[in-house]
Design a protein around this motif. Structure first.
Motif, PDB file in Angstrom:
ATOM      1  N   ALA A  85      -8.248 -28.987  14.847  1.00  0.00           N
ATOM      2  CA  ALA A  85      -7.696 -28.268  15.995  1.00  0.00           C
ATOM      3  C   ALA A  85      -8.752 -28.119  17.090  1.00  0.00           C
ATOM      4  O   ALA A  85      -8.458 -28.310  18.287  1.00  0.00           O
ATOM      5  N   ILE A  86      -9.967 -27.795  16.704  1.00  0.00           N
ATOM      6  CA  ILE A  86     -11.046 -27.652  17.683  1.00  0.00           C
ATOM      7  C   ILE A  86     -11.353 -28.998  18.342  1.00  0.00           C
ATOM      8  O   ILE A  86     -11.684 -29.056  19.540  1.00  0.00           O
ATOM      9  N   THR A  87     -11.191 -30.077  17.600  1.00  0.00           N
ATOM     10  CA  THR A  87     -11.394 -31.409  18.177  1.00  0.00           C
ATOM     11  C   THR A  87     -10.347 -31.707  19.243  1.00  0.00           C
ATOM     12  O   THR A  87     -10.664 -32.255  20.307  1.00  0.00           O
TER      13      THR A  87
ATOM     14  N   ALA B  46      -3.976 -25.764  20.472  1.00  0.00           N
ATOM     15  CA  ALA B  46      -4.873 -26.001  19.337  1.00  0.00           C
ATOM     16  C   ALA B  46      -5.950 -24.927  19.248  1.00  0.00           C
ATOM     17  O   ALA B  46      -6.282 -24.450  18.156  1.00  0.00           O
ATOM     18  N   LEU B  47      -6.508 -24.519  20.401  1.00  0.00           N
ATOM     19  CA  LEU B  47      -7.528 -23.468  20.392  1.00  0.00           C
ATOM     20  C   LEU B  47      -6.947 -22.145  19.906  1.00  0.00           C
ATOM     21  O   LEU B  47      -7.588 -21.410  19.144  1.00  0.00           O
TER      22      LEU B  47
ATOM     23  N   LEU C 299      -5.781 -21.232  10.750  1.00  0.00           N
ATOM     24  CA  LEU C 299      -5.504 -22.270   9.761  1.00  0.00           C
ATOM     25  C   LEU C 299      -6.267 -21.996   8.467  1.00  0.00           C
ATOM     26  O   LEU C 299      -7.306 -21.338   8.465  1.00  0.00           O
ATOM     27  N   ARG C 300      -5.764 -22.524   7.370  1.00  0.00           N
ATOM     28  CA  ARG C 300      -6.271 -22.148   6.051  1.00  0.00           C
ATOM     29  C   ARG C 300      -7.250 -23.149   5.448  1.00  0.00           C
ATOM     30  O   ARG C 300      -7.579 -23.054   4.274  1.00  0.00           O
ATOM     31  N   SER C 301      -7.698 -24.087   6.222  1.00  0.00           N
ATOM     32  CA  SER C 301      -8.635 -25.092   5.732  1.00  0.00           C
ATOM     33  C   SER C 301      -9.690 -25.345   6.803  1.00  0.00           C
ATOM     34  O   SER C 301      -9.348 -25.460   7.988  1.00  0.00           O
ATOM     35  N   PRO C 302     -10.966 -25.447   6.445  1.00  0.00           N
ATOM     36  CA  PRO C 302     -11.987 -25.751   7.452  1.00  0.00           C
ATOM     37  C   PRO C 302     -11.769 -27.112   8.106  1.00  0.00           C
ATOM     38  O   PRO C 302     -12.115 -27.300   9.270  1.00  0.00           O
TER      39      PRO C 302
END
Length: 413
Positions: A321-323, A305-306, A312-315
């Motif tokens: 992913a960061i979560t 994920a990191l 990725l194309r969306s905030p």
């Protein structure tokens, strides 16, 4: 203990929030900021082992009080940083003063809790880390709004968050007993029963592990566990120090403009979810009597994920992913900290835990500096995050390799 660790971790990582304005005010590049953020861990590494040995000699109550007061002074003094040199010096001194706290508390818990309850007890203590990010980040952004022409908001934030540690040091002297025998809330028969269980555990550990400091320093397992900690912590420190700047960068990447306070709230979400998950996961590890898979398995999705997050194309997808990374790394930390107690006891535990903590926290220097340097070199954070993800994969594989050692491969239930 949880309150102490909350303030400790906040004073360590609030520089990531301060960077939203401090870097521009002082003319710091991303590399300069990353080096200064990481220099804390140079002081941390140098003084971690000797500090833990002093704690064992003089007792937790007095030594933790000294540590708490000294880091509070250094944290508050960061409000008066004027250039790169003072920033570097104060970050190093803050690390030197904080060095003994976390390994000292981990060792302290081994003096109070039997092995089958130690994982959840450590997790309860370490809840302070994700809670610091979840609650401390919005708090820091609010404090940064208090400013004047002569005292910028980030300076006020450093001073306001450093001063409480000095006050807490007084409470440590009054409320923190050195050993179960000194606890006024335990009945005499409870003290005797607890001491008997802990003594029996130490005797069994000494038969398969190390009891002397010299033996611990020659034990390759100490260094292997320390390097696993390096990989686990690397992702957390990279995100802790740079996530506010990454979120602020959504303005250029996705056209999403957030206020400083909103950046704090967005940054807080992954750690809030990690705080909910951490104690449950450590309790599960205690219940089934297994450590290795509980450490290794979450690290694989966390690393993946990191590595992909910033592509990725969306905030929203970036934050999801960061979560995954944040939760995966945080939930394994209390379980990872149980490995030293499976083969170290007495002076070996005090010294070995100090060495393990020093190696693990060395990622606190490497990860921020590497991330900042690669950001300046390439223009974004993607390459740096890919490298840090590689560290986490290596930690997962290293953990699985430990299963070959019967000390870790067997259940303890």
């Amino acid at each position: 203990m949880i309150l102490l660790f909350f303030v400790n971790y906040l004073d360590r990582v609030n520089v990531g929030v301060a960077a939203l304005r401090m870097n521009a005010d002082l003319g710091f590049s991303t590399t300069v900021f990353g080096l200064g953020a990481g220099l804390l861990f140079v002081g941390y590494i140098v003084f971690e082992l000797p500090s833990n040995l002093v704690l064992r000699k003089v007792g937790a109550r007095r030594w933790i009080a000294v540590i708490t007061a000294s880091w509070g002074v250094c944290a508050a003094a960061t409000a008066f940083v004027s250039d790169e040199t003072t920033f570097y010096v104060l970050r190093f001194l803050l690390g030197a003063c904080e060095a003994g706290f976390l390994p000292g508390m981990v060792f302290y818990l081994t003096e109070w809790f039997p092995r089958q309850r130690r994982g959840r007890s450590t997790a309860l203590f370490m809840l302070a880390v994700p809670l610091t990010v979840a609650l401390g980040t919005p708090l820091s952004t609010l404090l940064m709004s208090v400013e004047s022409a002569d005292f910028e908001g980030w300076r006020f934030m450093f001073f306001a968050e450093g001063a409480p540690a000095v006050l807490l040091s007084v409470l440590v002297l009054r409320l923190l007993p050195d050993r179960p025998e000194d606890a006024r809330w335990l009945a005499e028969h409870e003290k005797v029963a607890l001491r008997a269980v802990l003594t029996a555990e130490r005797d069994s550990v000494a038969k398969v592990g190390s009891a002397s400091l010299r033996a611990a320093l020659r034990d390759v397992r100490v260094y292997a566990i320390g390097m696993i900690g390096f990989g686990i912590s690397g992702g957390l420190y990279a995100l802790t120090f740079f996530l506010p700047q990454i979120v602020a960068g959504f303005r250029n990447s996705y056209g999403v403009t957030l206020s400083t306070y909103e950046i704090g709230l967005v940054t807080a979400f992954p750690s809030a979810l990690a705080a909910v998950s951490m104690w449950w996961y450590a309790r599960r590890s205690d219940r089934v009597g297994e450590r290795i898979r509980h450490i290794a398995l979450p690290l694989f999705p966390a690393a993946i994920a990191l590595g992909v997050a910033l592509y990725l194309r969306s905030p929203v997808l970036v934050m999801l992913a960061i979560t995954v990374t944040t939760v995966g790394a945080f939930i394994v930390l209390p379980v990872w900290w149980q490995l030293p107690g499976m083969f170290l006891t007495g002076p070996a535990a005090a010294g070995g835990i100090g060495v393990i903590a020093a190696l693990g926290n060395s990622s606190g220097f490497v990860a921020p500096y590497l991330t900042g340097w690669m950001r300046d070199l390439t223009g974004d954070y993607r390459t740096g995050m890919l490298v840090i993800a590689g560290f986490m994969i290596a930690a997962a594989l290293g953990t699985l390799a430990l299963a070959r050692d019967s000390t870790f491969g067997n259940s303890f239930s």
